[in-house]
Design a protein around this motif. Structure first.
Motif, PDB file in Angstrom:
ATOM      1  N   ASN A 201       0.683  -1.498  -0.121  1.00  0.00           N
ATOM      2  CA  ASN A 201      -0.223   0.069   0.132  1.00  0.00           C
ATOM      3  C   ASN A 201       0.776   1.069  -0.364  1.00  0.00           C
ATOM      4  O   ASN A 201       1.829   0.996   0.893  1.00  0.00           O
ATOM      5  CB  ASN A 201      -0.976   0.278   1.185  1.00  0.00           C
ATOM      6  N   GLN A 202       0.440   2.258  -0.468  1.00  0.00           N
ATOM      7  CA  GLN A 202       0.838   3.105  -0.804  1.00  0.00           C
ATOM      8  C   GLN A 202       1.382   3.956   1.054  1.00  0.00           C
ATOM      9  O   GLN A 202       0.767   3.674   1.594  1.00  0.00           O
ATOM     10  CB  GLN A 202       0.542   4.676  -1.092  1.00  0.00           C
ATOM     11  N   GLY A 203       2.675   4.589   1.405  1.00  0.00           N
ATOM     12  CA  GLY A 203       3.449   4.666   2.577  1.00  0.00           C
ATOM     13  C   GLY A 203       4.064   3.507   3.388  1.00  0.00           C
ATOM     14  O   GLY A 203       4.129   3.859   4.350  1.00  0.00           O
ATOM     15  N   ASP A 204       3.786   2.177   2.713  1.00  0.00           N
ATOM     16  CA  ASP A 204       4.093   1.324   3.613  1.00  0.00           C
ATOM     17  C   ASP A 204       5.985   1.001   3.271  1.00  0.00           C
ATOM     18  O   ASP A 204       6.508   0.302   4.254  1.00  0.00           O
ATOM     19  CB  ASP A 204       3.610  -0.263   2.756  1.00  0.00           C
ATOM     20  N   ALA A 205       6.184   1.785   2.270  1.00  0.00           N
ATOM     21  CA  ALA A 205       7.804   1.526   1.888  1.00  0.00           C
ATOM     22  C   ALA A 205       7.556   2.774   1.994  1.00  0.00           C
ATOM     23  O   ALA A 205       7.709   4.280   1.712  1.00  0.00           O
ATOM     24  CB  ALA A 205       8.166   1.125   1.290  1.00  0.00           C
ATOM     25  N   VAL A 206       9.167   3.608   2.941  1.00  0.00           N
ATOM     26  CA  VAL A 206       9.637   4.822   3.401  1.00  0.00           C
ATOM     27  C   VAL A 206      10.940   5.066   2.160  1.00  0.00           C
ATOM     28  O   VAL A 206      11.610   3.611   2.083  1.00  0.00           O
ATOM     29  CB  VAL A 206       9.596   5.630   4.679  1.00  0.00           C
ATOM     30  N   MET A 207      11.736   6.236   1.783  1.00  0.00           N
ATOM     31  CA  MET A 207      13.392   6.399   2.286  1.00  0.00           C
ATOM     32  C   MET A 207      13.720   7.090   3.571  1.00  0.00           C
ATOM     33  O   MET A 207      12.944   8.303   4.058  1.00  0.00           O
ATOM     34  CB  MET A 207      13.477   6.349   1.290  1.00  0.00           C
ATOM     35  N   SER A 208      15.119   6.452   3.898  1.00  0.00           N
ATOM     36  CA  SER A 208      15.300   7.635   4.472  1.00  0.00           C
ATOM     37  C   SER A 208      16.119   8.698   4.046  1.00  0.00           C
ATOM     38  O   SER A 208      16.892   8.839   2.884  1.00  0.00           O
ATOM     39  CB  SER A 208      17.133   7.004   5.815  1.00  0.00           C
ATOM     40  N   VAL A 209      15.864   9.893   4.832  1.00  0.00           N
ATOM     41  CA  VAL A 209      16.484  11.675   4.370  1.00  0.00           C
ATOM     42  C   VAL A 209      17.627  10.821   3.593  1.00  0.00           C
ATOM     43  O   VAL A 209      18.502  12.049   3.184  1.00  0.00           O
ATOM     44  CB  VAL A 209      16.294  13.172   5.145  1.00  0.00           C
ATOM     45  N   VAL A 210      18.351  10.191   4.572  1.00  0.00           N
ATOM     46  CA  VAL A 210      20.384   9.591   4.483  1.00  0.00           C
ATOM     47  C   VAL A 210      20.343   9.158   2.903  1.00  0.00           C
ATOM     48  O   VAL A 210      20.742   9.405   2.020  1.00  0.00           O
ATOM     49  CB  VAL A 210      20.442   9.014   5.663  1.00  0.00           C
ATOM     50  N   THR A 211      19.335   8.372   2.966  1.00  0.00           N
ATOM     51  CA  THR A 211      19.292   8.128   1.317  1.00  0.00           C
ATOM     52  C   THR A 211      18.873   8.704   0.903  1.00  0.00           C
ATOM     53  O   THR A 211      20.015   8.618  -1.057  1.00  0.00           O
ATOM     54  CB  THR A 211      18.407   6.060   1.422  1.00  0.00           C
ATOM     55  N   TYR A 212      18.206   9.385   0.448  1.00  0.00           N
ATOM     56  CA  TYR A 212      17.848  10.537  -0.217  1.00  0.00           C
ATOM     57  C   TYR A 212      19.011  11.511  -0.855  1.00  0.00           C
ATOM     58  O   TYR A 212      19.443  11.872  -2.020  1.00  0.00           O
ATOM     59  CB  TYR A 212      16.664  11.274   0.110  1.00  0.00           C
TER      60      TYR A 212
END
Length: 134
Positions: free
Chosen positions: A29-40
C-alpha cells in the motif's frame, strides 16, 4: 509492516532492474515503504556527480519520491545512531549505512537492502532483501 528502502533498492526501482524489486513495491500500500533522508542525500549526490542522462534521472528520482516518502532524520534518530555506533565499532563501516540503520531501527521498520553484509550485527535492525529471486 513498513519498510525503509536502502539506496541500492531505490536505484533498482529507478532502473526497474531487477524486476522483482518493483513487483514487491507494487504489492504494498502507498506509505508502507519509505526512504531515509540519508538515502535521499546519497541519491542526490549520485545525480549531481553525473552528466549523462541527468534530466531523465532527475525526473525518475522525483517520481520515486512522489511514491516513496522521505523521512526526516530526527533527534531521536541521532540518539539511535549513538547507540548503534557504540555497539558496532568496526571503523571500516560506511557512516551513511550507520545512519540509515539507526533511522530504520528507531522508526521500527524493516530495512530493505541488497547489501546485507553492510548491515550485519546492528542490534535491533531487521533486514530483508527484495533483490533475491523468489
Amino acid at each position: 509492516m513498513r519498510y525503509m528502502l536502502d539506496t541500492n533498492i531505490c536505484i533498482y526501482l529507478i532502473k526497474n532492474h531487477p524486476p522483482q524489486v518493483l513487483r514487491r513495491l507494487e504489492a504494498l500500500n502507498q506509505g508502507d515503504a519509505v526512504m531515509s533522508v540519508v538515502t535521499y542525500a546519497e541519491l542526490r549526490a549520485g545525480l549531481e556527480m553525473q552528466s549523462l542522462n541527468r534530466a531523465q534521472d532527475e525526473r525518475a528520482l522525483l517520481l520515486l519520491v512522489s511514491r516513496i516518502p522521505v523521512l526526516p532524520f530526527t533527534q531521536s534518530d541521532a540518539e539511535s545512531f549513538g547507540v548503534l555506533r557504540a555497539a558496532v565499532r568496526d571503523r571500516s563501516r560506511n557512516a551513511m549505512d550507520w545512519l540509515i540503520a539507526a533511522h530504520a531501527v528507531n522508526s521500527g521498520v524493516m530495512l530493505v537492502t541488497n547489501n546485507e553484509a553492510d548491515f550485519k550485527d546492528y542490534p535491533g535492525l531487521v533486514v530483508e532483501n527484495w533483490a533475491l529471486r523468489t
